[in-house]
Scaffold this motif. Structure first.
Motif, mmCIF file in Angstrom:
data_model
loop_
_atom_site.group_PDB
_atom_site.id
_atom_site.type_symbol
_atom_site.label_atom_id
_atom_site.label_comp_id
_atom_site.label_asym_id
_atom_site.label_seq_id
_atom_site.Cartn_x
_atom_site.Cartn_y
_atom_site.Cartn_z
ATOM 1 N N ALA A 251 7.107 -7.673 18.247
ATOM 2 C CA ALA A 251 6.662 -8.752 17.375
ATOM 3 C C ALA A 251 6.284 -8.238 16.001
ATOM 4 N N HIS A 252 6.597 -9.035 14.997
ATOM 5 C CA HIS A 252 6.195 -8.729 13.620
ATOM 6 C C HIS A 252 6.686 -7.340 13.200
ATOM 7 N N GLY A 253 7.855 -6.944 13.699
ATOM 8 C CA GLY A 253 8.409 -5.645 13.344
ATOM 9 C C GLY A 253 7.739 -4.477 14.017
ATOM 10 N N ALA A 254 6.869 -4.729 14.993
ATOM 11 C CA ALA A 254 6.132 -3.653 15.656
ATOM 12 C C ALA A 254 6.383 -3.700 17.157
ATOM 13 N N SER A 255 6.485 -2.521 17.759
ATOM 14 C CA SER A 255 6.684 -2.411 19.201
ATOM 15 C C SER A 255 5.855 -1.252 19.730
ATOM 16 N N ASP A 256 5.331 -1.419 20.941
ATOM 17 C CA ASP A 256 4.573 -0.347 21.582
ATOM 18 C C ASP A 256 5.461 0.548 22.436
#
Length: 799
Positions: free
Chosen positions: A366-371
């Protein structure tokens, strides 16, 4: 009660928006600036309590420190990099840029940069700004370094038309004027002398003397890569580039020898984007550019562009969003979401990169971020996050390359202490997504191949991720069991192959906590800088072979950068012997006595109660023992697919026409016949059921038309393939309709040979201060997130 991170999903004008409940606490907000990818602090009132250490087993022992001030240094940004063989030196480059509006145009100006060099032998910082003659050096990324030889360093001037080169770790420098303006540089993966550079006017150049001389290769280049599988057995190297030709963009392959272009081939015509990762070349293209140009698909080559296969991605449709998360271990992990939603499905390919199988539903990106994170200290282990059925974000872990995923079980005793019910007793780890949402912590998950089984991360217990209540958790068995080791957010690093772990509270101060028994006990030491010192980073020697660390920061009173070196060698004053080590087996807690991917790997780790150092020559690897083959060691061969969800039988896939040329390389006379199976990538099993799956019979390559080039394998007519997903990464699955092509827009992202932590701080009014720390030469760790050295959106496919 602390709120869990929860999604609120709204449908507005056919667009799916993902919102987050705001925390009630008033605390610092950390977010990513999309224009610079920097981490910026917005200073607000804090209510986040931090306890520096969970416990201490022995009395605190003061460690010697040496402090330095970069005298008269007030440039607001600093980039720090270890250089030289064995990490013998540190380069610190300070820069300062400012944007001014002149006649309606934003203009960027730069102050003269300053270069500092610290030498391990002399133990002193030397101002070497004279070698750059008062010039401004580019920020960010002004210091570039060969991934092969840490003595080879480049400084790129702010105007991009000049560079300074060092071949001895920054002791001596040579200025080089360029006939072009550099936009991007990539070093060869195995030859320290070779580099590619793209100019601002889209010309591709090659250097065979680490930047001293450059020769032009091609005009009108958009993106470029080295061949990651080059061996130079015949003296040739290979590079790939997307080139604008009349009305379209093609992929070219260049064969280089001694800096000259020996051969140029067009290996794919009419693309949108392309990317080279590991052995794979990935291309986004339209099957019919004239009739249906908006429908795009993924094409994959694993043989340098000789042959191409259309990626069979199940349940895909126009408008889907793709993000390649990993392709460095012989297969591809890719996130797919419908209409750019924040949750989607994680897919894993087979060894050819052709067949994709769904391995994790509700995967978060999401929002260009990944864990999503590949663990380096334990083979085959991945960590990521999902949106659960109640939309709470949860951490999951896989020990078999994504085949099976599970929640991380927490310590019941610790859950009881925190008042968490047994049904919610799970550990959730914080990564880039939490950081993008304002959760207050300094860094994400840390692991290193030199520290077998060790993972350190920020986490919280409960049903899902929370905004507050983060502590430091650590595992010593590669993720099977976890223990809380420190209270509150910290900056942390490992040294001496993991035998030393150092941490500083996120809020700063003058206390440093360290453990020399794998996190079981922690002691405190203080560095001598006075109160009011703002800590901005904790830096260790890059090869993890030293017992020293350095703490960087500044005082608001004079705005000068300072560093405090902390040397733990007096604490561990003898070299370890064989009696000081235990033998540790990877995945020993799985149900196969540690066997995974057909082999058992054993490593040497220092015993907890032995205080000694490993040293620069320490090699933790002990042995690799092959296991007997079982059906789980195999996947379907090219042109075959799983018959059903039992994953026991591979049948021919009618969508693919299998011919001898698929198994024959150029000038090859015979090939091994297939029984429809092959080992999964990296599997080393032997015996057992091997003969039932792999044939030893050969057939002639006569009539082999040779590998195809330039064009992709045609898609079949309208049919539906009824393969389904399951537990094996790399299986085929899902419904594939040939008439529906996958819209992808591949944007490039490269791999650097070093970690970069980039943060901006406000100090008084509108003044912003940046710092970037390089861990350099950390091997494949730097490529973990595929976040290292290319453009931000390199690995995205999006319609």
């Amino acid at each position: 009660m602390t709120r869990s991170i929860v999604y609120l999903v709204f449908l507005i004008s056919s667009t799916v928006c993902l919102e987050l409940w705001e925390p009630q606490e008033d605390m610092n907000v950390m977010y990513r600036d999309p224009s610079s990818n920097a981490l910026r602090h917005a200073r607000k009132r804090r209510s986040l309590a931090e306890s520096p250490s969970s416990s201490s087993c022995q009395q605190d022992a003061q460690i010697p420190t040496v402090d330095y001030t970069l005298q008269n240094e007030t440039n607001r940004a600093i980039e720090i990099k270890w250089v030289g063989k064995g990490g013998e030196s540190i380069l610190a480059l300070t820069t300062q840029t400012q944007s001014l509006n002149l006649f309606g145009r934003q203009m960027l100006f730069a102050n003269p940069s300053r270069l500092w060099r610290w030498d391990k032998i002399t133990g002193k910082f030397v101002n070497m700004s004279g070698v750059i003659r008062g010039e401004a050096i580019s920020d960010p990324g002004g210091i570039l370094q060969s991934p092969i030889d840490p003595d080879y360093v480049l400084l790129i001037a702010f105007n991009r038309s000049k560079m300074h080169v060092s071949y001895d770790g920054g002791k001596m420098w040579k200025a080089i004027d360029l006939s072009f303006k550099i936009r991007d540089v990539k070093f060869h993966p195995i030859d320290k002398e070779y580099a590619l550079a793209l100019s601002s006017d889209k010309k591709l150049y090659v250097s065979t003397e680490f930047g001293q001389r450059w020769g032009k290769i091609k005009d009108n280049v958009d993106a470029f890569f080295w061949d990651q599988t080059d061996t130079s057995r015949n003296g040739d190297y290979h590079a790939y580039a997307s080139v604008d030709v009349t009305g379209r963009t093609d992929v070219y392959k260049f064969t280089l020898r001694e800096g000259s272009v020996r051969e140029t081939k067009t290996i794919f015509e009419g693309i949108y984007r392309f990317l080279v990762l590991g052995k794979f070349i990935l291309v986004s293209s339209s099957e019919d550019q004239k009739q249906l140009p908006e429908l795009r698909g993924l094409n994959v080559s694993e043989d340098g562009g000789l042959t191409w296969n259309r990626g069979k991605l199940p349940e895909s449709k126009p408008g889907d969003y793709y993000k390649i998360l990993d392709a460095t271990k012989g297969f591809i992990m890719i996130h797919i979401a419908a209409n750019s939603k924040s949750t989607g499905t994680l897919y894993a390919s087979d060894g050819s990169g052709t067949y994709f199988n769904p391995v994790l539903k509700n995967h978060l990106h999401a929002h260009g971020a990944s864990d999503f994170y590949r663990v380096f200290s334990m083979e085959g282990t991945y960590i990521s996050s999902i949106a659960a059925s109640d939309q709470i974000i949860q951490t999951v872990i896989s020990f078999d390359r994504g085949g099976h995923w599970q929640h991380i079980a927490a310590d019941p005793e610790e859950c009881s202490k925190q008042g968490i019910q047994a049904t919610d007793c799970q550990l959730h780890l914080h990564g880039s997504y939490s950081q993008s949402q304002g959760v207050q912590f300094s860094q994400g998950i840390l692991s290193n191949s030199k520290a077998a089984g060790i993972i350190i991360a920020h986490g919280n217990l409960g049903k899902g991720l929370k905004y507050t209540g983060l502590d430091i958790y650590m595992t010593r068995d590669g993720g099977y069991t976890w223990t809380k080791v420190l209270d509150g957010p910290h900056r942390y690093q490992m040294a001496d192959s993991g035998s030393l772990i150092a941490a500083i509270p996120h809020k700063g101060g003058t206390a440093l906590y360290y453990s020399m028994d794998w996190g079981a006990c922690w002691q405190k030491t203080t560095f001598t800088l006075s109160s009011g010192f703002h800590v901005t980073g904790l830096l260790i020697e890059p090869s993890l072979k030293s017992l020293s660390t350095s703490v960087w920061g500044y005082f608001e009173s004079d705005n000068m950068w300072r560093v405090s070196f902390v040397d733990f060698s007096a604490r561990a004053n003898r070299k370890c012997t064989l009696d000081d080590y235990d033998v540790y087996t990877h995945h020993i807690k799985n149900d196969k006595n540690g066997c995974i991917f057909g082999h058992i790997e054993k490593y040497r780790r220092r015993k907890k109660d032995r205080i000694c150092y490993n040293g620069a020559d320490f090699d933790s690897f002990v042995s690799s023992q092959k296991c007997s083959c079982t059906p789980e060691d195999f996947e379907c061969d090219y042109g075959y697919k799983w018959e059903d969800q039992s994953f026991t039988t591979c049948i021919e896939d009618g969508d693919f026409k299998v011919a001898a040329r698929m198994y024959c390389k150029p000038n090859q006379l015979v090939y091994n016949k297939t029984r429809g199976y092959r080992r999964i990538p990296g599997d080393k099993c032997q015996g057992g059921v091997l003969d039932q799956f792999i044939s030893t019979q050969t057939a002639p390559c006569s009539g082999n038309p040779g590998p195809k080039s330039k064009h992709k394998t045609p898609l079949p007519p309208d049919t539906t393939s009824n393969t389904k997903g399951g537990s094996k990464g790399g299986s085929s699955g899902g419904k594939v309709a040939a008439a529906i092509l996958i819209p992808l827009a591949l944007i490039v992202m490269a791999i650097c040979g070093f970690y970069v932590y980039k943060k901006c701080y406000k100090r008084g009014g509108e003044r912003k201060y940046d710092y970037k720390y390089s861990m350099l030469s950390q091997g494949d760790e730097d490529k973990s997130n595929l976040l290292d050295d290319l453009d931000d959106d390199d690995d995205e496919f999006k319609s």
